[in-house]
Each structure stands twice: as C-alpha cells, then as structure tokens.
Write an enzyme that holds these catalytic residues in place. Structure first.
Site, mmCIF file in Angstrom:
data_model
loop_
_atom_site.group_PDB
_atom_site.id
_atom_site.type_symbol
_atom_site.label_atom_id
_atom_site.label_comp_id
_atom_site.label_asym_id
_atom_site.label_seq_id
_atom_site.Cartn_x
_atom_site.Cartn_y
_atom_site.Cartn_z
ATOM 1 N N HIS B 60 -8.381 38.504 -47.172
ATOM 2 C CA HIS B 60 -9.491 37.777 -47.718
ATOM 3 C C HIS B 60 -9.849 36.562 -46.495
ATOM 4 O O HIS B 60 -8.978 36.415 -45.531
ATOM 5 C CB HIS B 60 -9.168 37.230 -48.933
ATOM 6 C CG HIS B 60 -7.791 36.001 -48.977
ATOM 7 N ND1 HIS B 60 -6.570 36.491 -48.643
ATOM 8 C CD2 HIS B 60 -7.757 34.666 -49.214
ATOM 9 C CE1 HIS B 60 -5.778 35.511 -48.535
ATOM 10 N NE2 HIS B 60 -6.492 34.640 -48.901
ATOM 11 N N HIS B 62 -9.626 33.415 -46.621
ATOM 12 C CA HIS B 62 -9.192 31.970 -46.213
ATOM 13 C C HIS B 62 -8.511 31.917 -44.957
ATOM 14 O O HIS B 62 -8.251 33.025 -44.340
ATOM 15 C CB HIS B 62 -8.104 31.781 -47.546
ATOM 16 C CG HIS B 62 -8.506 31.359 -48.628
ATOM 17 N ND1 HIS B 62 -7.995 31.465 -49.745
ATOM 18 C CD2 HIS B 62 -9.798 30.969 -48.841
ATOM 19 C CE1 HIS B 62 -8.674 31.156 -50.850
ATOM 20 N NE2 HIS B 62 -9.719 30.731 -50.535
ATOM 21 N N ASP B 64 -5.977 30.809 -43.446
ATOM 22 C CA ASP B 64 -4.421 31.333 -43.176
ATOM 23 C C ASP B 64 -4.272 32.762 -42.923
ATOM 24 O O ASP B 64 -3.166 33.416 -42.706
ATOM 25 C CB ASP B 64 -3.610 30.553 -44.024
ATOM 26 C CG ASP B 64 -3.847 30.956 -45.393
ATOM 27 O OD1 ASP B 64 -4.975 31.173 -45.664
ATOM 28 O OD2 ASP B 64 -2.735 30.975 -46.342
ATOM 29 N N HIS B 65 -5.322 33.473 -43.296
ATOM 30 C CA HIS B 65 -5.474 34.832 -43.273
ATOM 31 C C HIS B 65 -6.340 35.430 -42.153
ATOM 32 O O HIS B 65 -6.224 36.718 -42.081
ATOM 33 C CB HIS B 65 -5.657 35.690 -44.535
ATOM 34 C CG HIS B 65 -4.458 35.425 -45.506
ATOM 35 N ND1 HIS B 65 -3.545 36.117 -45.891
ATOM 36 C CD2 HIS B 65 -4.269 33.997 -46.240
ATOM 37 C CE1 HIS B 65 -2.678 35.491 -46.725
ATOM 38 N NE2 HIS B 65 -3.106 34.219 -46.973
ATOM 39 N N HIS B 140 -7.518 36.381 -56.608
ATOM 40 C CA HIS B 140 -7.141 35.173 -55.946
ATOM 41 C C HIS B 140 -8.411 34.001 -56.128
ATOM 42 O O HIS B 140 -9.271 34.678 -56.899
ATOM 43 C CB HIS B 140 -6.987 35.496 -54.548
ATOM 44 C CG HIS B 140 -6.468 34.372 -53.731
ATOM 45 N ND1 HIS B 140 -5.404 33.521 -54.324
ATOM 46 C CD2 HIS B 140 -6.761 33.819 -52.370
ATOM 47 C CE1 HIS B 140 -5.121 32.461 -53.161
ATOM 48 N NE2 HIS B 140 -6.056 32.709 -52.043
ATOM 49 N N ASP B 210 -3.349 37.265 -50.829
ATOM 50 C CA ASP B 210 -2.672 36.282 -52.016
ATOM 51 C C ASP B 210 -3.154 36.846 -53.112
ATOM 52 O O ASP B 210 -4.453 37.280 -53.662
ATOM 53 C CB ASP B 210 -3.385 34.891 -51.447
ATOM 54 C CG ASP B 210 -2.836 34.197 -50.381
ATOM 55 O OD1 ASP B 210 -1.966 34.909 -49.738
ATOM 56 O OD2 ASP B 210 -3.443 33.542 -49.891
ATOM 57 N N HIS B 268 4.673 34.506 -47.807
ATOM 58 C CA HIS B 268 3.459 33.348 -48.049
ATOM 59 C C HIS B 268 4.119 32.289 -48.640
ATOM 60 O O HIS B 268 3.677 31.824 -49.663
ATOM 61 C CB HIS B 268 2.409 33.990 -48.810
ATOM 62 C CG HIS B 268 1.355 33.403 -48.916
ATOM 63 N ND1 HIS B 268 0.693 32.532 -49.762
ATOM 64 C CD2 HIS B 268 0.302 33.476 -47.856
ATOM 65 C CE1 HIS B 268 -0.246 32.168 -49.346
ATOM 66 N NE2 HIS B 268 -1.042 32.694 -48.239
#
Lengths: 301, 301
Positions: B60, B62, B64-65, B140, B210, B268
C-alpha cells in the site's frame, strides 16, 4: 554559525555515506538544506530536534537532494507536529509532495507552506529581523538554486560603564543600540560612538550544489564567510564535469577565490574516489582555506 | 525458500530500526516485498544483488511501505541497469513514480513495467513455470494487498538406478519427470511410479501487512508454510487496532491458527514497545509456532 553535514556524497545513499543534506544554525534559526533519502534518520543520529526545523531549502529535484523530504514531512505528522513548516524549492515540489499525501490519505495537521521557485535571477526568499536568505541561480541539468544565508547587522552594544557615567536614562538604551545620539539627564547630547561599541560582525553562508562552474554566481556570494561548493570530480575527470553539469575541486576553488570568501567547504563527491584528501590538495593549488565536508562533521564559524 | 527481513517496524525509520521491506527467495526468484525509506541501503548492507530483483510488490502507499521505491528505481538507473523491472502495487503508484522521474528529467534506460492493482478480490498477478503470486486483499486505512507466493508443483525426480535398470532411453527422461509412463528399449511399458519419486514439496509464503484482523483472508492463505502477519500492537493496546486498522499479536496468531499455516512470523511493531518477546508470548497463547521478525534476520524454510 554552525553547520552540520548530514550527507555530502553524490548519486545514491550507501551503508556508510549519505546523499546531500545539512543543517545550518544561524541566529537561533535551524535551516535544513536539501534532504536526500534517509535524512530523517541522520537528523535523529545527530540529535537535532525536529521541531526546531521550520524552513527547508531544496536546491533541485534530483533524488539525492530531495527523496528524503516526503518521509520527513510524514514523520513530522506522525509526531503530531503543530509548528508551521516552510519549504522552498523548484516548481513541482508541491505537486509531488501533495500527490503522495493524497495517495496515503495522510494530510499534515501542521501547516505546510510551499514557496515554489522559478526565477533565473537571485531573489530574496526569506527575511526576518535576524536573517535573510537569497537564491543563487545555478546551472545544472534541471532547474537548481543555491542559497545564501546572511545574518543581518545586529544592534550596537552598550558600553554600560560609559552609559552610566554619561547619566543616560534607561528609556534611551534602545535608541543607543540603534546608533542614535541621545540627550542625557543633564540635557546634554551624547555622541553614540562614546557609549556603544560595534555590533557583532555579520556572518554569511553560501550553499552551491549542484552546478557547473559558473562565474555568474560570484557577485551574489562575494565576501561570504563560508562557501560550500560542490566538487563532484577531481581534475583527472574534468571532462565529465560539463557533460554532467558538475564541478571539479579546482573549479570550486576558483569560484571561492574570485568571490573572496573566507572558507571553502568541498562536498558532493562522486563515489568513484576513495581518498577525499585529493580534493583538498587540488583545491589548495588555487585557494588556501579549504575544508572537506564529511558526513557527521560539524563546522563552527 | 529464504526470507530476509530488511525492516519490520511501523511508522518511521530510526537509527537502528527500519520500516517494512523484505526479500523472498523462491525457486531462483528474488522478490522484493515493500520498500520503506532506506531499503536500497539495507539491500546493500545484506549484499543482495540489485540485478536479481526483477519484481517488486508494494502492499500500500503509506510511506513506511514505499517511500524507498523511487530511490531504488533511481539507483538502478544510475547503475545502468538493463533488466526489466516489474512493480506491483495500488493504482497511483505509476503516477507518483513517473512524476518524480519527470521532475528530475531522469528516465530509466531499463524497462519499468507497472502492474496497478485495484481489485477487492484475490487475483493471480504473476505466474511462470516455477512460481505464482496472488494478491490477498487486506483491510487498512487505504487500499492494501498482501501477497501469496506459491511454488508450483515441480517435476518428479528420476530414480536413476531404477531408470538404468529398466533400460529406458534418455530421450524419455523428461516424459518421466512429467509423470508419464514410457516404453523402454525392449518395447515394454514402464510404470512411472517404479522409476521416479515425488517432486519436492511446494512451499508457500503469505505476506499480510498492514491490516485489521480480517478472517476473509483465511481461505486464501490456508495451509501456507509461512505467514508473515502484522502485529502492530500488544493486547494492552488492542483498542487502538480498529481505529488505526492494524492488528495485535494475538489476532495475527488467530489468523495463523484458522489458516493452519505451519509458521507465523510477527512484525510491523509499533515503536512504543521495548521488548519484542512480549509479542511472541502473547501470540503463543493462541498458536504454537511463532517467530519474531527482526531487521536483518534471515529465515530459511
């Protein structure tokens, strides 16, 4: 004036070398200049308080100078920052950051203010009582600016013994600091120069990366205390400089000499070189006072 | 099947913890799953050859990914990569990457092929003779997929002694591996089962991060050898899971149990916790075979 080099290598971040980012402390400001990938981690490593950064200056939109910006903005949000953040950089910077916030459905709670730049001439882009910041138009493969940070002339200093001897009322102290003559308690005019001393010398810092050798910048950065000028190449690869629109160490030194700066800091090294001292050696053949940027190094001026 | 955890912490990269990224080696493929900021440096740290990565799967958008993706693509270009690169991820990923290439006026020489995902049902998104990859729709805050990597049933193995004894010509060996009976040199039909043994067992790996606790994924990941399931929170913060659309360690374990996977890997983690062992302890109350992801850890299955 204190400069912390977070990263000073060109092209790509590696395990032990980081791409361009630096923090300039000047008159209580903490300016972040460029923001390569991983800058937020280097800020943490050097224990620089995120909240003190209120102004970020991006030279150009190549990854080694700005791929860390979106992550830093995002981390500020996660840490529930409330302080406004001003971002200066080439036109397009707002679109790319806001697109990523839109896709993540993650908007900042703090105010994010973009100042997009497109002028080919030097501009005053920030000013307060203490500092002013001007762009330095550079010549690179994409639209690029260096930045000149200048302290403003401060107040004159009271020679408090002389002030008391001269029998001057406290209400006039600010006038004295501003350089005016004042009337003392006895109705006599007091010459400012007799009861004050000169303000602290103002300092200036010029950041110039990335750029081809470009003499046009000399008038803008003239007499700067410190010039950081990119030196991607050594002389033996000077032929690569025009093609990639970068500079050699000697060219950086030539700019420093023409501009009569006090100190030259070299950086933005190509990763093809193992020994940074060669940059210093070559630059010193042209200009005496040369320093080498290194990741994590701090300069105090 | 080998899994290398490059980063397994949520939210923001720090000096000693990295955001999500992992490398899965399966049947000679090297799949990169998610790409938080700094992933290219972690790939270097673990000496993973950039050119072996031909497929990148992003869960996805976001930060942090995926904030490390544009830098990795850019570094591949600087290293004059020629191999095609396939990128799988939510719709929008192509726009954000190409916008940054446009602003930097830096286009890749190698072929960059985007496979944008928008389906809410599991899809087969990659397949060759050895491996297939399916999406695992997650729940998510933004559109998110997990990924199921499955080895394909391989060839049966020749029992070479039995094959020679049965006097079978070499031209039939491939037929044998494929499970067919063949005619030997004496014109006699040879039962495949007498001269071959079973193919290696096929392995599968499910990456789920996530996500909120979501039982709908159980049929998709059923009997997976390894399940990586996010566990952002411990039980004491279970109330935060629905709000942030994340899971607890116990919820991850419950999914592992329902899906009858062999091994559960947790990851995570929220940075609020100091002791990762607590995640394992909580998960083990529900499911026995629990492992903890840690940055730099390698699992071989």
């Amino acid at each position: 004036m204190k400069l912390t080099i977070l990263g000073c290598y060109s092209a790509t971040p590696k395990v032990s070398t980081h791409t361009t980012s630096q923090v300039l402390e000047m008159n209580n400001h903490m300016f972040l200049i460029d923001c390569g990938e991983g800058t937020q981690v280097e800020l943490r490593r050097h224990k620089i308080k995120f909240n003190r950064i209120k102004h970020i200056f991006i030279s150009h939109l190549h990854g080694d100078h700005f791929f860390g910006l979106v992550g830093l903005i995002s981390t500020f949000r996660l840490l529930t920052r409330e302080t406004d953040l001003h971002i200066y950089g080439p036109t397009g910077i707002k679109e790319v950051i806001t697109l990523q916030m839109k896709l993540a459905d993650s908007w900042t709670n703090y105010k994010l203010i973009f100042h997009e730049l497109s002028s080919e001439s030097s501009e005053l882009i920030f000013e307060d009582e203490l500092v002013e910041v001007h762009t330095i138009p550079l010549h690179h493969r994409v639209y690029t600016n260096g930045y000149l940070f200048k302290e403003k002339e401060g107040d004159r200093k009271l020679d408090i013994g002389a002030v008391l001897d001269a029998n001057i009322d406290q209400v006039y102290y600010n006038k004295l600091k501003q350089g005016f003559d004042v009337i003392n308690e006895d109705g006599k005019s007091i010459d400012n120069a007799l009861v004050t001393t000169k303000a602290n010398a103002v300092k200036s810092y010029a950041f110039c990366s990335d750029t081809l050798y470009k003499e046009d910048i000399v008038p803008i950065i003239k007499y700067a205390d410190v010039l950081y000028h990119e030196s991607t190449f050594l002389d033996k690869h000077a032929h690569l400089a025009p093609r990639t629109k970068h500079s050699t160490a000697k060219q950086a030194a030539k700019i420093a000499k023409l501009a009569h700066v006090k100190t030259l800091i070299l950086g933005h090294y190509s990763s093809r070189y193992d020994n940074l001292e060669d940059f210093k050696t070559e630059a010193k053949t042209v200009f005496e006072n040369v320093e080498l940027a290194e990741d994590g190094k701090t300069f105090t001026f």
